[in-house]
Write a protein that holds these residues in place. Structure first.
Motif, PDB file in Angstrom:
ATOM      1  N   ALA A  90       0.840  -1.186   0.000  1.00  0.00           N
ATOM      2  CA  ALA A  90       0.000   0.000   0.000  1.00  0.00           C
ATOM      3  C   ALA A  90       0.881   1.244   0.000  1.00  0.00           C
ATOM      4  N   ASN A  91       0.442   2.264  -0.716  1.00  0.00           N
ATOM      5  CA  ASN A  91       1.217   3.504  -0.763  1.00  0.00           C
ATOM      6  C   ASN A  91       0.271   4.693  -0.703  1.00  0.00           C
ATOM      7  N   SER A  92       0.804   5.879  -0.778  1.00  0.00           N
ATOM      8  CA  SER A  92      -0.044   7.063  -0.788  1.00  0.00           C
ATOM      9  C   SER A  92       0.734   8.246  -1.331  1.00  0.00           C
ATOM     10  N   GLY A  93      -0.010   9.140  -1.966  1.00  0.00           N
ATOM     11  CA  GLY A  93       0.557  10.415  -2.378  1.00  0.00           C
ATOM     12  C   GLY A  93       0.109  11.469  -1.382  1.00  0.00           C
ATOM     13  N   ALA A  94       1.022  11.931  -0.547  1.00  0.00           N
ATOM     14  CA  ALA A  94       0.682  12.916   0.476  1.00  0.00           C
ATOM     15  C   ALA A  94       0.672  14.317  -0.125  1.00  0.00           C
ATOM     16  N   TYR A  95       0.024  15.241   0.580  1.00  0.00           N
ATOM     17  CA  TYR A  95      -0.154  16.602   0.065  1.00  0.00           C
ATOM     18  C   TYR A  95       1.150  17.263  -0.409  1.00  0.00           C
ATOM     19  N   PRO A  96       2.232  17.258   0.392  1.00  0.00           N
ATOM     20  CA  PRO A  96       3.439  17.957  -0.078  1.00  0.00           C
ATOM     21  C   PRO A  96       4.016  17.336  -1.337  1.00  0.00           C
ATOM     22  N   ASN A 302      12.310   2.617  -2.233  1.00  0.00           N
ATOM     23  CA  ASN A 302      11.250   3.270  -3.006  1.00  0.00           C
ATOM     24  C   ASN A 302      10.457   4.232  -2.126  1.00  0.00           C
ATOM     25  N   PRO A 303      10.747   5.514  -2.165  1.00  0.00           N
ATOM     26  CA  PRO A 303       9.910   6.463  -1.425  1.00  0.00           C
ATOM     27  C   PRO A 303       8.445   6.445  -1.842  1.00  0.00           C
ATOM     28  N   HIS A 304       8.161   5.989  -3.066  1.00  0.00           N
ATOM     29  CA  HIS A 304       6.749   5.934  -3.469  1.00  0.00           C
ATOM     30  C   HIS A 304       6.023   4.727  -2.875  1.00  0.00           C
ATOM     31  N   LYS A 305       6.720   3.873  -2.145  1.00  0.00           N
ATOM     32  CA  LYS A 305       6.036   2.776  -1.461  1.00  0.00           C
ATOM     33  C   LYS A 305       5.637   3.169  -0.045  1.00  0.00           C
ATOM     34  N   TRP A 306       6.610   3.594   0.773  1.00  0.00           N
ATOM     35  CA  TRP A 306       6.307   3.757   2.196  1.00  0.00           C
ATOM     36  C   TRP A 306       6.852   5.081   2.742  1.00  0.00           C
ATOM     37  N   LEU A 307       7.036   6.034   1.843  1.00  0.00           N
ATOM     38  CA  LEU A 307       7.486   7.351   2.291  1.00  0.00           C
ATOM     39  C   LEU A 307       6.579   8.441   1.730  1.00  0.00           C
ATOM     40  N   PHE A 308       5.342   8.055   1.394  1.00  0.00           N
ATOM     41  CA  PHE A 308       4.262   8.999   1.147  1.00  0.00           C
ATOM     42  C   PHE A 308       4.530   9.934  -0.028  1.00  0.00           C
ATOM     43  N   THR A 309       5.348   9.470  -0.964  1.00  0.00           N
ATOM     44  CA  THR A 309       5.720  10.251  -2.150  1.00  0.00           C
ATOM     45  C   THR A 309       4.960   9.704  -3.352  1.00  0.00           C
ATOM     46  N   PRO A 310       4.315  10.556  -4.167  1.00  0.00           N
ATOM     47  CA  PRO A 310       3.544  10.047  -5.307  1.00  0.00           C
ATOM     48  C   PRO A 310       4.410   9.238  -6.273  1.00  0.00           C
ATOM     49  N   MET A 311       3.767   8.268  -6.911  1.00  0.00           N
ATOM     50  CA  MET A 311       4.421   7.508  -7.974  1.00  0.00           C
ATOM     51  C   MET A 311       4.906   8.482  -9.058  1.00  0.00           C
ATOM     52  N   ASP A 312       6.047   8.255  -9.669  1.00  0.00           N
ATOM     53  CA  ASP A 312       7.006   7.212  -9.376  1.00  0.00           C
ATOM     54  C   ASP A 312       8.277   7.840  -8.812  1.00  0.00           C
ATOM     55  N   LYS A 361       9.376  16.496  -5.426  1.00  0.00           N
ATOM     56  CA  LYS A 361       8.291  15.992  -4.566  1.00  0.00           C
ATOM     57  C   LYS A 361       8.854  15.290  -3.338  1.00  0.00           C
ATOM     58  N   LEU A 362       9.961  14.559  -3.480  1.00  0.00           N
ATOM     59  CA  LEU A 362      10.564  13.899  -2.327  1.00  0.00           C
ATOM     60  C   LEU A 362      11.129  14.928  -1.358  1.00  0.00           C
ATOM     61  N   TRP A 363      11.773  15.955  -1.873  1.00  0.00           N
ATOM     62  CA  TRP A 363      12.319  17.036  -1.046  1.00  0.00           C
ATOM     63  C   TRP A 363      11.215  17.685  -0.220  1.00  0.00           C
ATOM     64  N   MET A 364      10.064  17.892  -0.842  1.00  0.00           N
ATOM     65  CA  MET A 364       8.961  18.540  -0.137  1.00  0.00           C
ATOM     66  C   MET A 364       8.358  17.619   0.921  1.00  0.00           C
ATOM     67  N   VAL A 365       8.305  16.320   0.655  1.00  0.00           N
ATOM     68  CA  VAL A 365       7.819  15.370   1.665  1.00  0.00           C
ATOM     69  C   VAL A 365       8.760  15.347   2.868  1.00  0.00           C
ATOM     70  N   LEU A 366      10.063  15.267   2.624  1.00  0.00           N
ATOM     71  CA  LEU A 366      11.029  15.224   3.730  1.00  0.00           C
ATOM     72  C   LEU A 366      10.957  16.500   4.561  1.00  0.00           C
ATOM     73  N   ARG A 367      10.780  17.619   3.907  1.00  0.00           N
ATOM     74  CA  ARG A 367      10.702  18.890   4.636  1.00  0.00           C
ATOM     75  C   ARG A 367       9.380  19.023   5.397  1.00  0.00           C
ATOM     76  N   ALA A 368       8.293  18.587   4.801  1.00  0.00           N
ATOM     77  CA  ALA A 368       6.982  18.781   5.413  1.00  0.00           C
ATOM     78  C   ALA A 368       6.831  17.983   6.706  1.00  0.00           C
ATOM     79  N   TYR A 369       7.403  16.773   6.756  1.00  0.00           N
ATOM     80  CA  TYR A 369       7.214  15.913   7.924  1.00  0.00           C
ATOM     81  C   TYR A 369       8.455  15.844   8.813  1.00  0.00           C
TER      82      TYR A 369
END
Length: 485
Positions: A90-96, A302-312, A361-369
């Motif tokens: 299971a994965n997810s695309g988080a807001y950031p 894979n950050p798009h698996k369990w680090l809330f980053t949109p595919m791919d 997108k990964l940079w924004m996820v790491l910064r947001a959380y």
């Protein structure tokens, strides 16, 4: 009636109106995604039949496209962003991350060379170094973003082949009497991407050696050593070993330190497949999952698996970027610039020339959380998996099929006196009934020859009510089927 002259793109005002509407739809969708049936209910061909067979002659308004997106496209979506999506990983695309994807699309930058967009290259290097630090890895790793773990593993094994010194890059592999048969080794539970990489690299599927596992589904280092020794004696050339940190079927963790020591004695490249589980090392008490990885040659997460980053968004790390570059680098005249010999040019480290701005997108996820926020979310999902495992364990007629190491639970329904064929058939029917109802979505695997249900937790919005819902759905489906309904 005359056709007005073409004047370029649509107007900014039209784009603003449609973009605001799209953002509102996305925000509402993510807020209420649990209201959708998780698995699409369309039949094969439904979407195609609902679309015009020919393209429009005249342009259509964006507003009409958004309406058709909602009415025609969305019903054909299986909702990976649904909090009760428990299939596969299971994965997810988080807001950031979604915001980062939007901005990257707006820039439409191509990071093939440093000079073609310096920020694409340098943000990727910085972001991947942040991720390395978050996972507790040592210095000396070079990272690049690819689309999926399948490509990351292909690149790693290409680098391993290059490091053999057999000059496959120039001479190829066909009709070479001087070329030994190269072999790759992995667990019998390893991901099929390793098989595909071996096939695509021309090594031959017969030269992928699957190593037996122990009672907890971990690659046996003694069996690996025996296979390597036997192959050397038979004239084969061991090329690479691929241990797994979080196998797809049951998230078992191979003994990486022992595998590295064994592989080194036979001159093998070690590529660690941690596509799903590697990011768990962000949680301090789970950092052990990457024990021994600093001794490997390459690693995929894979950050798009369990680090809330949109595919791919897959990340390949290597301690030997020179071999990776040697496998792929090619500089035609039209790509020569004044900086090509002084900077990192990401096109040199894979088959792609064009490279989109995935690191944003990964940079924004790491910064947001931040470190603490990411660790808290991953930790919580592991706790949810243990809670679900407890439900299974303490309910008669159900059993756990593998240790719950992280956020995946493997289990099945086992009626008294049923044989394996009957158990497999029953569990397949339970899964299909649950999935057809649309409240939750599960997948399955086989452990040995035993049909096994999988519940994988990885969506940032999944919480206790969703695993409780999954358990109610499973028990209800089992009761209906066994009761003859």
């Amino acid at each position: 009636m005359s056709t007005p002259p073409l004047t370029g793109d649509l107007s900014p005002a039209e784009f603003r109106t449609a973009a605001h509407a799209a953002i509102e739809w996305i925000a509402e969708y993510l807020e209420s995604s649990g209201q959708y049936p998780v698995r699409s209910r369309v039949r094969p061909g439904d979407i195609r039949e609902a679309l015009p067979p020919s393209p429009p002659v005249r342009g259509e308004p964006l507003e009409a496209m958004l309406r058709d997106f909602i009415s025609t496209i969305v019903p054909g979506i299986t909702h990976w962003n649904h909090p009760a999506f428990f299939a596969y990983f299971a994965n997810s695309g988080a807001y950031p991350g979604i915001l980062g994807e939007l901005l990257a699309a707006g820039l439409n930058a191509n990071g093939m060379l440093w000079i073609t967009s310096p920020a694409v290259t340098e943000l990727e290097q910085v972001t991947l170094d942040w991720l390395r630090q978050l996972m507790g890895l040592g210095d000396g790793w070079f990272g690049e973003i690819t689309d999926t773990a399948s490509v990351s593993t292909f690149y790693a094994l290409a680098a391993a082949r290059e490091r053999t010194g057999l000059d496959v890059r120039s001479k190829g592999m066909a009709a070479r009497s001087d070329l030994p048969r190269l072999r790759v080794y992995c667990s019998e539970h390893a991901h099929s991407s390793i098989d595909k990489a071996v096939i695509a690299l021309g090594l031959g599927h017969d030269n992928l050696v699957k190593i037996a596992t122990d009672t907890q589904f971990r690659l046996r280092a003694d069996a690996l050593e025996a296979a390597l020794a036997a192959d050397v004696a038979a004239g084969y050339r061991p090329m690479a070993v691929v241990p797994c940190v979080g196998t797809t079927g049951m998230t078992s963790i191979d003994p990486v330190p022992e595998v590295v020591r064994t592989a080194r004695r036979f001159g093998c490249w070690v590529h660690v497949d941690a596509a799903y589980a590697g990011v768990a090392a962000i949680v301090p008490e789970l950092r052990y999952v990457l024990d021994g990885v600093d001794g490997a040659d390459s690693l995929v997460v894979n950050p798009h698996k369990w680090l809330f980053t949109p595919m791919d968004c897959s990340v390949l790390y290597t301690r030997d970027p020179q071999s990776l570059k040697q496998a792929f680098a090619l500089l035609p005249e039209y790509l020569v610039t004044a900086t090509t010999s002084e900077t990192v040019n990401l096109m040199d480290y894979g088959i792609q020339l064009g490279r989109r701005f995935r690191s944003l997108k990964l940079w924004m996820v790491l910064r947001a959380y931040g470190r603490d926020g990411l660790a808290e979310r991953i930790r919580h999902q592991c706790e949810l998996a243990r809670e679900f495992a407890g439900m299974v364990h303490f309910e008669g007629g159900w059993e756990l099929m593998a240790p719950v190491t992280l956020s995946l639970v493997c289990f099945r329904r086992v009626p008294p006196g049923a044989d394996e064929a009957a158990i497999a058939g029953l569990n397949a029917r339970i899964m299909e009934r649950v999935n057809a109802r649309g409240a939750v979505y599960l997948s399955h695997t086989k452990l040995g020859e035993q049909y096994t249900l999988r519940l994988a937790i990885g969506n940032i919005r999944t919480d206790r009510q969703h695993i409780a819902l999954a358990w109610r759905e499973l028990r209800a489906a089992a009761a209906e089927i066994e009761g003859g309904a």
